[in-house]
Motif scaffolding. Structure first.
Motif, PDB file in Angstrom:
ATOM      1  N   LEU A 181      -6.218  18.428  12.973  1.00 17.66           N
ATOM      2  CA  LEU A 181      -6.728  17.784  11.770  1.00 17.66           C
ATOM      3  C   LEU A 181      -5.552  17.238  10.969  1.00 17.66           C
ATOM      4  N   ILE A 182      -5.682  15.995  10.538  1.00 18.13           N
ATOM      5  CA  ILE A 182      -4.679  15.387   9.662  1.00 18.13           C
ATOM      6  C   ILE A 182      -5.357  15.157   8.319  1.00 18.13           C
ATOM      7  N   ARG A 183      -4.761  15.713   7.286  1.00 16.73           N
ATOM      8  CA  ARG A 183      -5.267  15.522   5.926  1.00 16.73           C
ATOM      9  C   ARG A 183      -4.289  14.603   5.211  1.00 16.73           C
ATOM     10  N   ASN A 184      -4.831  13.591   4.582  1.00 19.76           N
ATOM     11  CA  ASN A 184      -4.013  12.565   3.935  1.00 19.76           C
ATOM     12  C   ASN A 184      -4.467  12.437   2.485  1.00 19.76           C
ATOM     13  N   ASN A 216      -7.665 -13.703  -3.639  1.00 20.42           N
ATOM     14  CA  ASN A 216      -8.446 -12.468  -3.762  1.00 20.42           C
ATOM     15  C   ASN A 216      -7.536 -11.272  -3.516  1.00 20.42           C
ATOM     16  N   THR A 217      -7.918 -10.124  -4.059  1.00 19.18           N
ATOM     17  CA  THR A 217      -7.147  -8.899  -3.851  1.00 19.18           C
ATOM     18  C   THR A 217      -8.094  -7.716  -3.712  1.00 19.18           C
ATOM     19  N   ALA A 218      -7.820  -6.862  -2.729  1.00 21.39           N
ATOM     20  CA  ALA A 218      -8.561  -5.610  -2.552  1.00 21.39           C
ATOM     21  C   ALA A 218      -7.553  -4.468  -2.497  1.00 21.39           C
ATOM     22  N   VAL A 219      -7.806  -3.433  -3.301  1.00 22.19           N
ATOM     23  CA  VAL A 219      -6.982  -2.224  -3.302  1.00 22.19           C
ATOM     24  C   VAL A 219      -7.941  -1.044  -3.231  1.00 22.19           C
ATOM     25  N   MET A 220      -7.775  -0.203  -2.227  1.00 19.76           N
ATOM     26  CA  MET A 220      -8.628   0.972  -2.054  1.00 19.76           C
ATOM     27  C   MET A 220      -7.731   2.177  -1.814  1.00 19.76           C
ATOM     28  N   GLY A 221      -8.173   3.317  -2.289  1.00 18.61           N
ATOM     29  CA  GLY A 221      -7.366   4.503  -2.082  1.00 18.61           C
ATOM     30  C   GLY A 221      -8.182   5.762  -2.165  1.00 18.61           C
ATOM     31  N   GLY A 222      -7.522   6.864  -1.891  1.00 16.73           N
ATOM     32  CA  GLY A 222      -8.204   8.146  -1.970  1.00 16.73           C
ATOM     33  C   GLY A 222      -7.565   9.168  -1.061  1.00 16.73           C
ATOM     34  N   ASN A 223      -8.399  10.056  -0.568  1.00 16.21           N
ATOM     35  CA  ASN A 223      -7.988  11.128   0.330  1.00 16.21           C
ATOM     36  C   ASN A 223      -8.842  11.023   1.584  1.00 16.21           C
ATOM     37  N   GLN A 224      -8.291  11.465   2.721  1.00 17.31           N
ATOM     38  CA  GLN A 224      -9.067  11.424   3.953  1.00 17.31           C
ATOM     39  C   GLN A 224      -8.685  12.575   4.865  1.00 17.31           C
ATOM     40  N   LYS A 225      -9.596  12.838   5.801  1.00 13.10           N
ATOM     41  CA  LYS A 225      -9.330  13.810   6.856  1.00 13.10           C
ATOM     42  C   LYS A 225      -9.598  13.106   8.175  1.00 13.10           C
ATOM     43  N   ILE A 226      -8.666  13.215   9.093  1.00 12.49           N
ATOM     44  CA  ILE A 226      -8.783  12.571  10.399  1.00 12.49           C
ATOM     45  C   ILE A 226      -8.789  13.657  11.465  1.00 12.49           C
ATOM     46  N   GLY A 227      -9.810  13.647  12.292  1.00 14.22           N
ATOM     47  CA  GLY A 227      -9.938  14.612  13.377  1.00 14.22           C
ATOM     48  C   GLY A 227     -11.312  14.457  13.985  1.00 14.22           C
ATOM     49  N   ASN A 228     -11.635  15.311  14.963  1.00  8.25           N
ATOM     50  CA  ASN A 228     -12.984  15.228  15.505  1.00  8.25           C
ATOM     51  C   ASN A 228     -13.963  15.832  14.506  1.00  8.25           C
ATOM     52  N   VAL A 229     -15.228  15.588  14.691  1.00  2.00           N
ATOM     53  CA  VAL A 229     -16.258  15.989  13.741  1.00  2.00           C
ATOM     54  C   VAL A 229     -16.236  17.495  13.487  1.00  2.00           C
ATOM     55  N   GLY A 234       0.835  -1.186   0.000  1.00  2.00           N
ATOM     56  CA  GLY A 234       0.000   0.000   0.000  1.00  2.00           C
ATOM     57  C   GLY A 234       0.878   1.248   0.000  1.00  2.00           C
ATOM     58  N   ALA A 235       0.268   2.393   0.293  1.00  2.00           N
ATOM     59  CA  ALA A 235       1.029   3.649   0.320  1.00  2.00           C
ATOM     60  C   ALA A 235       0.372   4.616   1.294  1.00  2.00           C
ATOM     61  N   LEU A 236       1.186   5.271   2.071  1.00  2.00           N
ATOM     62  CA  LEU A 236       0.686   6.264   3.027  1.00  2.00           C
ATOM     63  C   LEU A 236       0.161   7.502   2.322  1.00  2.00           C
ATOM     64  N   GLY A 237       0.734   7.868   1.199  1.00  2.00           N
ATOM     65  CA  GLY A 237       0.351   9.105   0.527  1.00  2.00           C
ATOM     66  C   GLY A 237       1.063  10.285   1.165  1.00  2.00           C
ATOM     67  N   THR A 238       0.513  11.476   0.973  1.00  2.00           N
ATOM     68  CA  THR A 238       1.097  12.693   1.516  1.00  2.00           C
ATOM     69  C   THR A 238       0.259  13.149   2.705  1.00  2.00           C
ATOM     70  N   VAL A 239       0.917  13.393   3.820  1.00  2.00           N
ATOM     71  CA  VAL A 239       0.229  13.744   5.069  1.00  2.00           C
ATOM     72  C   VAL A 239       0.475  15.220   5.389  1.00  2.00           C
ATOM     73  N   PHE A 240      -0.626  15.925   5.703  1.00  2.00           N
ATOM     74  CA  PHE A 240      -0.566  17.329   6.103  1.00  2.00           C
ATOM     75  C   PHE A 240      -1.196  17.454   7.488  1.00  2.00           C
ATOM     76  N   VAL A 241      -0.513  18.120   8.405  1.00  2.00           N
ATOM     77  CA  VAL A 241      -1.060  18.382   9.737  1.00  2.00           C
ATOM     78  C   VAL A 241      -1.556  19.819   9.735  1.00  2.00           C
ATOM     79  N   GLU A 242      -2.845  19.991  10.046  1.00  2.00           N
ATOM     80  CA  GLU A 242      -3.473  21.308   9.959  1.00  2.00           C
ATOM     81  C   GLU A 242      -4.160  21.666  11.269  1.00  2.00           C
ATOM     82  N   GLN A 243      -4.637  22.888  11.353  1.00  2.00           N
ATOM     83  CA  GLN A 243      -5.379  23.412  12.506  1.00  2.00           C
ATOM     84  C   GLN A 243      -4.632  23.133  13.810  1.00  2.00           C
ATOM     85  N   ARG A 244      -3.338  23.443  13.777  1.00  2.00           N
ATOM     86  CA  ARG A 244      -2.459  23.270  14.944  1.00  2.00           C
ATOM     87  C   ARG A 244      -2.535  21.854  15.516  1.00  2.00           C
ATOM     88  N   GLY A 245      -2.548  20.871  14.594  1.00  2.00           N
ATOM     89  CA  GLY A 245      -2.513  19.469  15.004  1.00  2.00           C
ATOM     90  C   GLY A 245      -3.863  18.837  15.258  1.00  2.00           C
TER      91      GLY A 245
END
Length: 193
Positions: A123-126, A170-183, A110-121
């Motif tokens: 929110l993590i945008r990936n 079997n093989t599963a590959v999923m990808g995209g962009n995500q945001k991790i943080g509280n709602v 797989g791949a981590l992609g590019t990670v950005f830390v925002e809003q003083r930590g």
């Protein structure tokens, strides 16, 4: 997770796409076959998702456990044709790292992609991540057709799709962009307008 229908190659009958063939009668015949043949598969959650941030960002081990059932849609298959269930899901253990599947599959990464830390930590945008699994088993299809036809359609679908399928086939590959943080922080990061 969005419910996105994907075309099943070959459809119900295993036929190739004939939409480019010419002639009125030939076109009519193939339109009729396409109606009965075209099948879509839609992944649906069959239980709770588990996310391990350390494994995701560390690119090792199981980052995302995803229990799924796959709905097969076609006029002949009816509305209750599924591969997997809540009791017996397709259980994906996705990683951003390398897999260790049983044969005949070989390791994929797989791949981590590019990670950005925002809003003083807060929110993590990936962007551009990819999670993979090729060591999972797939259960048989069930509920295809209706009370009068499922005794025939369930085995036919299982035979065509090679179900149940053992781990390593079997093989599963999923990808995209995500945001991790509280709602609140995730919602605040979404542009309005």
């Amino acid at each position: 997770m969005s419910k996105t229908p994907l075309d099943v190659p070959g459809g119900l009958l295993g036929l190739v796409d004939t939409s480019g063939w010419g002639g009125f009668w030939l076109g009519w015949f193939f339109d009729a076959v396409a109606y009965a043949n075209n099948v879509t598969a839609t992944a649906e959650l069959a239980g709770p998702i588990e996310f391990n941030g350390n494994n995701f960002f560390g690119e090792t081990g199981t980052a995302l456990t995803l229990p799924l059932r796959v709905k097969l849609d076609n006029p002949i298959l009816g509305s209750n044709c599924y591969i997997g269930s809540a009791a017996n899901p397709v259980l994906l253990k996705l990683t951003t790292g390398a897999t260790s599947p049983p044969p005949p599959n070989t390791s994929i990464t797989g791949a981590l992609g590019t990670v950005f830390v925002e809003q003083r930590g807060r929110l993590i945008r990936n962007e551009g991540f990819r999670v993979v699994d090729n060591a999972f088993a797939a259960p048989k299809a069930d509920g295809c057709g209706n009370l009068l036809t499922n005794w025939l359609l369930d085995p036919a679908v299982n035979l065509k799709e090679g179900l149940p399928a053992a781990a390593g086939k079997n093989t599963a590959v999923m990808g995209g962009n995500q945001k991790i943080g509280n709602v609140i922080n995730v919602r605040a990061s979404i542009p309005t307008g």
